[in-house]
Design an enzyme around this catalytic site. Structure first.
Site, PDB file in Angstrom:
ATOM      1  CG  HIS A  34     104.047  88.351  29.382  1.00 23.07           C
ATOM      2  ND1 HIS A  34     103.465  88.193  30.618  1.00 23.07           N
ATOM      3  CD2 HIS A  34     104.581  89.608  29.371  1.00 23.07           C
ATOM      4  CE1 HIS A  34     103.660  89.282  31.333  1.00 23.07           C
ATOM      5  NE2 HIS A  34     104.321  90.174  30.610  1.00 23.07           N
ATOM      6  CB  ALA A  35     101.856  83.136  30.471  1.00 20.73           C
ATOM      7  N   GLY A  36     101.695  86.213  31.870  1.00 19.52           N
ATOM      8  CA  GLY A  36     101.361  87.039  33.035  1.00 19.52           C
ATOM      9  C   GLY A  36     100.073  87.818  32.763  1.00 19.52           C
ATOM     10  CG  HIS A  37     100.046  90.908  29.829  1.00 16.29           C
ATOM     11  ND1 HIS A  37     101.224  90.746  29.131  1.00 16.29           N
ATOM     12  CD2 HIS A  37     100.127  92.137  30.400  1.00 16.29           C
ATOM     13  CE1 HIS A  37     101.971  91.824  29.263  1.00 16.29           C
ATOM     14  NE2 HIS A  37     101.333  92.686  30.033  1.00 16.29           N
ATOM     15  N   GLY A 148      98.512  92.924  38.281  1.00 21.51           N
ATOM     16  CA  GLY A 148      99.465  91.911  38.709  1.00 21.51           C
ATOM     17  C   GLY A 148     100.317  92.384  39.882  1.00 21.51           C
ATOM     18  CD  GLN A 154     100.833  99.449  37.391  1.00 24.54           C
ATOM     19  OE1 GLN A 154     101.466 100.210  36.677  1.00 24.54           O
ATOM     20  NE2 GLN A 154     100.448  98.247  36.983  1.00 24.54           N
TER      21      GLN A 154
HETATM   22  P1  AMP Z   1     101.983  95.935  31.557  1.00 30.22           P
HETATM   23  O1  AMP Z   1     101.550  95.509  30.181  1.00 30.22           O
HETATM   24  O2  AMP Z   1     103.397  95.644  31.857  1.00 30.22           O
HETATM   25  O3  AMP Z   1     101.560  97.342  31.886  1.00 30.22           O
HETATM   26  O4  AMP Z   1     101.161  95.013  32.557  1.00 30.22           O
HETATM   27  C1  AMP Z   1      99.760  94.964  32.545  1.00 30.22           C
HETATM   28  C2  AMP Z   1      99.289  94.220  33.767  1.00 30.22           C
HETATM   29  O5  AMP Z   1      99.806  92.896  33.753  1.00 30.22           O
HETATM   30  C3  AMP Z   1      99.773  94.862  35.078  1.00 30.22           C
HETATM   31  O6  AMP Z   1      98.719  94.795  36.039  1.00 30.22           O
HETATM   32  C4  AMP Z   1     100.929  93.994  35.456  1.00 30.22           C
HETATM   33  O7  AMP Z   1     101.183  93.969  36.838  1.00 30.22           O
HETATM   34  C5  AMP Z   1     100.452  92.641  34.979  1.00 30.22           C
HETATM   35  N1  AMP Z   1     101.598  91.749  34.786  1.00 30.22           N
HETATM   36  C6  AMP Z   1     102.699  91.981  34.025  1.00 30.22           C
HETATM   37  N2  AMP Z   1     103.571  90.957  34.138  1.00 30.22           N
HETATM   38  C7  AMP Z   1     103.016  90.062  34.996  1.00 30.22           C
HETATM   39  C8  AMP Z   1     103.418  88.811  35.534  1.00 30.22           C
HETATM   40  N3  AMP Z   1     104.602  88.260  35.222  1.00 30.22           N
HETATM   41  N4  AMP Z   1     102.593  88.179  36.386  1.00 30.22           N
HETATM   42  C9  AMP Z   1     101.410  88.736  36.748  1.00 30.22           C
HETATM   43  N5  AMP Z   1     100.959  89.909  36.268  1.00 30.22           N
HETATM   44  C10 AMP Z   1     101.746  90.574  35.407  1.00 30.22           C
END
Ligand code: AMP
Length: 281
Positions: A34-37, A148, A154
């Site tokens: 998603h846009a966070g990634h 993130g 983490q």
């Molecule tokens: P995940 O796929 O949930 O393991 O996340 C992969 C990376 O993306 C991690 O460093 C998360 O902290 C970061 N991340 C996930 N969601 C967000 C978000 N909403 N905003 C910023 N970074 C994010």
């Protein structure tokens, strides 16, 4: 974008760029992007000449089998999104590429950082995170890696891992990306029912309340206030609301004793466990 399923092919490819003095940025993820990634990929592209993303749903970091099995996955959609972002390399390994038969995990000691909040409620979680990130770092050998603040604890654990293993990798913290109603973007949001999705911003609203009003309260009064607000809302099961030092995660009992403080929430909404946090100061 070049897609690799095997670490040997990936390292051959990256090593060529490394020899040519390229700077390698790395964004490890569990997919369902998603846009966070996306914000991490965009930041890495600004800072580096090659950006590597990995997608690996790491079984070691799930303390609940059901959560692992239900974790959302959509590789085709992820590849399309990464292509649009012009990510250079995707590594999407099988479990055996990361953990070959007979693999023995290292044991890590992160002290207090892994004893509270996520560490307390998800036993073994950070051991699993540290193990997969160590292995991915060994394979990719990036100059910089992007994490993130959504998973703030983490982020601190990874910084500590890099310090303990003496790795020459710069850890870059990226701000939380939110939906327009404040809900922190998360792959797990896809598992919310439409009704739950409407209720979900309550978590962010409580964090905003804490951010805007903390000065009027002692930390304990603020804790009680937020616990009370959750107790009034039957949709959520609050696991924790914590007010902690941004560096050590020690609980805060006096605002004046700390340079930077954050508020953290983990709560269950239906079958989905959500986490979020904000900086108070
Ligand atoms: P995940 O796929 O949930 O393991 O996340 C992969 C990376 O993306 C991690 O460093 C998360 O902290 C970061 N991340 C996930 N969601 C967000 C978000 N909403 N905003 C910023 N970074 C994010």
């Amino acid at each position: 974008m070049h897609v690799f399923r095997s670490k040997n092919d990936l390292t051959d490819y990256i090593n060529n760029f490394r020899k040519q003095q390229h700077h390698i940025g790395f964004v490890p993820t569990m997919g369902y992007l998603h846009a966070g990634h996306g914000s991490l990929i965009i930041q890495s592209k600004k800072d580096n000449t090659i950006t590597v993303c990995s997608i690996f749903v790491n079984p070691l970091q799930f303390n609940e089998q059901e959560d692992f099995l239900n974790y959302p996955r959509n590789t085709e959609q992820d590849i399309q999104y990464l292509t649009e972002l012009q990510c250079d390399v995707l590594y999407i390994p099988d479990v055996t590429d990361i953990y070959p038969e007979g693999h023995k995990s290292l044991t890590y000691n992160f002290g207090y950082l892994e004893q509270v909040m996520e560490g307390f409620y998800r036993p073994g979680h950070f051991q699993g995170v540290a193990e997969v990130v160590r292995i991915l770092f060994t394979i990719v050998q990036p100059h910089r890696a992007y994490f993130g603040e959504k998973d703030y604890q983490q982020l601190l654990i990874i910084q500590e891992l890099v310090k303990q293993l003496n790795l020459n990798i710069q850890i870059i913290a990226c701000p939380i990306v939110r939906e327009s109603d404040g809900l922190a973007m998360s792959s797990r949001n896809a598992r919310l029912t439409p009704e739950e999705r409407q209720q979900a911003p309550f978590i962010f609203q409580q964090l905003m309340y804490a951010q805007q009003h903390y000065k009027k309260f002692t930390p304990d009064e603020l804790r009680h206030q937020i616990y009370h607000n959750f107790a009034q809302n039957p949709n959520f099961q609050l696991e924790y609301f914590e007010i902690a030092d941004s560096i050590t995660l020690q609980p805060v009992d006096n605002w004046d004793k700390h340079q930077s403080v954050r508020a953290f929430i983990a709560a269950r909404l239906g079958k989905v466990r959500l986490i979020d946090n904000v900086q108070l100061f």
